[in-house]
Write an enzyme that holds these catalytic residues in place. Sequence first.
Site, mmCIF file in Angstrom:
data_model
loop_
_atom_site.group_PDB
_atom_site.id
_atom_site.type_symbol
_atom_site.label_atom_id
_atom_site.label_comp_id
_atom_site.label_asym_id
_atom_site.label_seq_id
_atom_site.Cartn_x
_atom_site.Cartn_y
_atom_site.Cartn_z
ATOM 1 C CE LYS A 239 -3.632 -1.739 2.780
ATOM 2 N NZ LYS A 239 -4.901 -1.408 1.933
ATOM 3 N NE ARG A 313 -11.284 -9.508 -1.630
ATOM 4 C CZ ARG A 313 -11.755 -8.533 -2.467
ATOM 5 N NH1 ARG A 313 -11.996 -9.058 -3.784
ATOM 6 N NH2 ARG A 313 -11.353 -7.560 -2.061
HETATM 7 N N1 BES Z 1 -7.971 -3.831 4.707
HETATM 8 C C1 BES Z 1 -8.209 -3.080 3.405
HETATM 9 C C2 BES Z 1 -9.355 -2.452 3.092
HETATM 10 C C3 BES Z 1 -9.628 -1.263 3.600
HETATM 11 C C4 BES Z 1 -8.689 -0.261 3.232
HETATM 12 C C5 BES Z 1 -10.591 -0.873 4.644
HETATM 13 C C6 BES Z 1 -9.061 1.045 3.964
HETATM 14 C C7 BES Z 1 -10.738 0.201 5.295
HETATM 15 C C8 BES Z 1 -10.043 1.366 4.914
HETATM 16 C C9 BES Z 1 -8.159 -4.575 2.569
HETATM 17 O O1 BES Z 1 -7.344 -5.657 2.832
HETATM 18 C C10 BES Z 1 -7.694 -4.044 1.110
HETATM 19 O O2 BES Z 1 -6.659 -3.611 0.927
HETATM 20 N N2 BES Z 1 -8.472 -4.159 0.161
HETATM 21 C C11 BES Z 1 -8.362 -3.672 -1.233
HETATM 22 C C12 BES Z 1 -8.871 -4.717 -2.144
HETATM 23 C C13 BES Z 1 -8.332 -4.558 -3.476
HETATM 24 C C14 BES Z 1 -6.994 -4.995 -3.641
HETATM 25 C C15 BES Z 1 -9.309 -5.267 -4.520
HETATM 26 C C16 BES Z 1 -8.737 -2.356 -1.394
HETATM 27 O O3 BES Z 1 -9.989 -2.192 -0.792
HETATM 28 O O4 BES Z 1 -8.155 -1.655 -2.017
HETATM 29 MN MN MN Z 2 -5.407 -5.441 2.158
#
Ligand code: BES
Ligand code: MN
Length: 459
Positions: A239, A313
């Site tokens: 990230k 997931r």
């Molecule tokens: N933990 C994150 C989702 C998240 C991000 C929740 C910011 C609340 C605030 C999750 O693991 C994630 O990174 N999801 C990705 C999915 C994507 C790679 C399909 C996302 O939401 O960008």
């Molecule tokens: Mn994630």
Amino acid sequence: MTDLLSDASHATAAIPIRFVSAATWPTEAALDAATRRFAAMNDFAARPSQHLIMPDAEGAVAEVLFGIEDADAAWRDPFRPGQLATVLPPGLYRFANAPHDTRLAALAFLLGGYKFTRYRPSERGLARLVIPDGVDGSEMARTVAAVTLARNLINTPANDMGPAELEAAARALADAYGAACRVTTGEELRDAFPLVHAVGQASARAPRLIDLTWGDAAHPKLTLVGKGVCFDSGGLDLKPETAMLLMKKDMGGAATVLALARMIVDRKLAVRLRVIIPAVENAVGGRAFRPLDVYPSRKGLTVEVGNTDAEGRLVLADALACAAEDDPDLLIDLGTLTGAARVALGPDLPPFYTANDALAAELIHHARAEHDPLWRLPLWPPYDSLLDSRIANLGNVASGAFAGSIMCALFLQRFVADPQRWLHVDIYGWTPSARPGRPEGGECQAARALFALLEQRYG
Ligand code: BES
Ligand code: MN
Ligand code: ZN
């Protein structure tokens, strides 16, 4: 009883809080000339959230006036009186008249007084509240204790809240209420929960699956599953810094199911409760799982990793498959799963998913009644094929970036035995800037609404 509450025997010593609104102010409130003058001088017009502290002749607080919405306003925030907990001097208070919803106002007052004090004690004394007439003090205490537990777990930084510390929190709850707790780690985890292991394998802090059970085996089976990603760096699909900043809260689903479990066992609902928490750190390292790796899953389906940042997931998939094996009457999972849910509905309104229309209607009702808002989104069947993979049974992400929260729900649905008895909530777990009853920081979303539903069914 929480230290924020006081029983009615102290009512006479308590400072009265009078709720007023712009339309009825100042005609309806029985106020003397001096009070009116003091209010006018302080530009007090009973606007929502405006407060006025009235001194007595000794310079102590005689009374507090607090503005709430007019009775016929289009939107009345039942939590607004929670604002008082952050502005009142320390002391014991009571409601002198009824706000729009006395129970929720008192709850908001207590929840608004929360502070995370693990690393620095609070500088402010507490504003305490006499339980208003007709409000169930022990129910209130139970709710506040549970929400506080979730907030504390979420607010604790990842260096002090890894998979082991999350396990310790689950064990502490199990010990306090006579629940059994089984934890799977190491080689056993790799065999039984391959996706949980894959996500957690890069971290120096070992991944694990926590499995808690409580209650009479003859009762209806309720199983809660919570995403316990103790820090989500994104993995090799790292990230950027702004997105990573808050990722200590990525165990918010686990914290929330523990809070909900606490309410259930404290209230002794007639259920056989099971709580399953996959606890991992999504770290970067030489042993990290990689984009386009393929792993088996507990259910037997092979999964191609399109993105290592869609890790929640993956760990939930194995946990849900495990949960489905003993055929629960109701299976509920919560997790901080997608940024897309926030894009769609914002941080305060988590989307939920189920194939069961009656269950959805029931939950919407309780979410409103508890002021713990939730919004239904669809498990849209035409999008399901977007999870197709060229070489495995399915991928963990769709090729495009559309409908992110729905795609996550559809992915999870593949691992659930009966979508009619399944409920999935994509929470945020955080309040970005303080609002009445909701201090900035970790938040326990959906648990109060879910508890109300469960209490009606199994209370
Ligand atoms: N933990 C994150 C989702 C998240 C991000 C929740 C910011 C609340 C605030 C999750 O693991 C994630 O990174 N999801 C990705 C999915 C994507 C790679 C399909 C996302 O939401 O960008
Ligand atoms: Mn994630
Ligand atoms: Zn995550």
